[in-house]
Every structure is written in structure tokens, then in C-alpha cells.
Design a protein around this motif. Sequence first.
Motif, short mmCIF file in Angstrom:
data_model
loop_
_atom_site.label_atom_id
_atom_site.label_comp_id
_atom_site.label_asym_id
_atom_site.label_seq_id
_atom_site.Cartn_x
_atom_site.Cartn_y
_atom_site.Cartn_z
N UNK A 198 25.00 65.43 36.94
CA UNK A 198 25.98 64.09 37.02
C UNK A 198 25.02 62.67 37.34
N UNK A 199 23.37 63.05 36.80
CA UNK A 199 22.59 61.09 36.77
C UNK A 199 22.50 61.22 35.76
N UNK A 208 25.59 61.41 44.18
CA UNK A 208 24.22 61.38 44.75
C UNK A 208 24.59 61.49 46.25
N UNK A 209 25.53 60.71 47.04
CA UNK A 209 24.93 60.98 48.77
C UNK A 209 26.43 62.22 48.53
N UNK A 210 26.92 62.76 48.47
CA UNK A 210 28.26 64.09 48.44
C UNK A 210 27.36 65.14 48.26
N UNK A 211 26.34 65.24 47.09
CA UNK A 211 26.06 66.15 46.23
C UNK A 211 25.13 67.27 47.76
N UNK A 213 17.12 58.59 48.26
CA UNK A 213 16.34 57.97 47.03
C UNK A 213 17.34 58.53 45.83
N UNK A 214 17.96 58.98 44.99
CA UNK A 214 19.46 59.43 44.09
C UNK A 214 20.29 58.06 44.51
N UNK A 215 20.57 57.81 45.40
CA UNK A 215 21.61 56.79 45.76
C UNK A 215 21.25 55.45 45.11
N UNK A 216 20.53 55.55 45.54
CA UNK A 216 19.08 54.03 45.76
C UNK A 216 19.01 53.87 44.35
N UNK A 217 19.06 54.44 43.67
CA UNK A 217 18.31 54.41 41.82
C UNK A 217 19.59 54.46 41.03
N UNK A 218 20.71 55.06 40.87
CA UNK A 218 22.19 54.56 40.54
C UNK A 218 22.21 53.47 41.11
N UNK A 219 22.44 52.46 42.29
CA UNK A 219 22.57 51.85 42.60
C UNK A 219 22.01 50.21 41.57
N UNK A 220 20.25 50.70 42.19
CA UNK A 220 19.31 49.79 41.28
C UNK A 220 19.80 49.50 39.78
N UNK A 221 20.13 50.73 39.10
CA UNK A 221 19.57 50.86 38.04
C UNK A 221 20.76 49.64 37.26
#
Length: 198
Positions: free
Chosen positions: A56-57, A75-78, A161-169
Motif C-alpha cells: 500500500x505504500x 499506514x496509520x490504520x494498519x 515512522x511509516x505515516x511520517x515518511x509518506x507525509x514527508x515524501x
Amino acid sequence: VLLVVLVIERLLSQREKRLLLNKLNMVIGTFFSEVGIELMRRFFEFIPDAKELAGNLEISVSWKPKDFQRAAQKAEKFSYSAQVDGVSLAALRDFLVSKRDFLLRLLENPNLMEHDRFTDLLWAVFHLAEELAIRGDQIHYLPRPDYDHLANDVKRAYSMLAREWILYTSHLKQSYPFLFSLAARINPFSPSPSPVIR
């Protein structure tokens, strides 16, 4: 005159917020370069269903803002689960301890007060590092409840970490396409990340 003053103040305020956001994202980018990407790779081995999450990411250069939002929500709800053992935790501990000074310097950055999510992520990573470091060599012989406790710390840090990575990209795609190009290629959720352009 009052209306002009109000408009100018508002424009200056928006400009200051934009500048602060850019500074924060520079700090976040440094975190991912120094610690975050490698940490996500190391966490991957603890999460049995990480491949499902990664599917999904897998960031694409064709992603639109709604794609990033959807990925961040996934990423948040996984439903994270983690399985840990002494050997892999010891390797993770050694990595995090080697980055302790860097993490402390980030926590001292006053600009981070403006970014609650990232500050929470730093605290989660720092807490995990502390939990692992304080156990020393006992980490190889812990009772199951203690491993379960550490698994929860890993899950907490990984999900943030996963959620923040997506928002950063997502920020990179909008503001710095040349940086986004590299981030998409080395995305730790890609099945075969590589900096090489193919």
C-alpha cells in the motif's frame, strides 16, 4: 490604511509559517537520511505482515495528493503485529545507540515544537532506544512478557515512522521534485529500492 496593514500582516504571517514549515521539513529529511530509512528497513523483519503494508505504500512518481493521503491513512490504520527476539533486538539496539547523539540534537531543536506528529515520532524512537539500551546483554534472555512489551514499542515507532515518511515524501513531491525522485527510488516500502535510475 487599516485594511492594508491587516492584509500585509496576514501575508507576512503566512510567509513565516511557510518558512518554518520548510525548516521543519529539512529537519525531517535529515532524520530520514540519518536514521529513519534504515530504521524502517530494520523494523521490516519484526513485522510478519509488513509485505501487505508495503504493497500500500509503494510510492510512485505518478501519485497525486489524494494517493499520499490514502497511503498515510493506511499506514496509520494498519493492524501492526510484531515478533521480536534477542538477536535482532540487540542489532537494533546497537544501531539506535550509535544514533543517540543525533536523536538528542533533534529533540533539542526548538522548531520541532511546531510539529507534534514528528516530535511524537522522535519520542517513540528515543523511548525504544532507551528500553533496548537499558537491558544490556540481558536482551538475549528476556521473559516473554518483556519481549511482548518491546514488540509494542517497535509497533508504535514503526506505525508513526511509516505515516511520517509518506507525509514527508508528499511534501517533497510538491516542493522539491528532484528530492522526491530519489526518495521514491529508495522508498523502504519498495520491493527493490535502489538509488539507480532505470
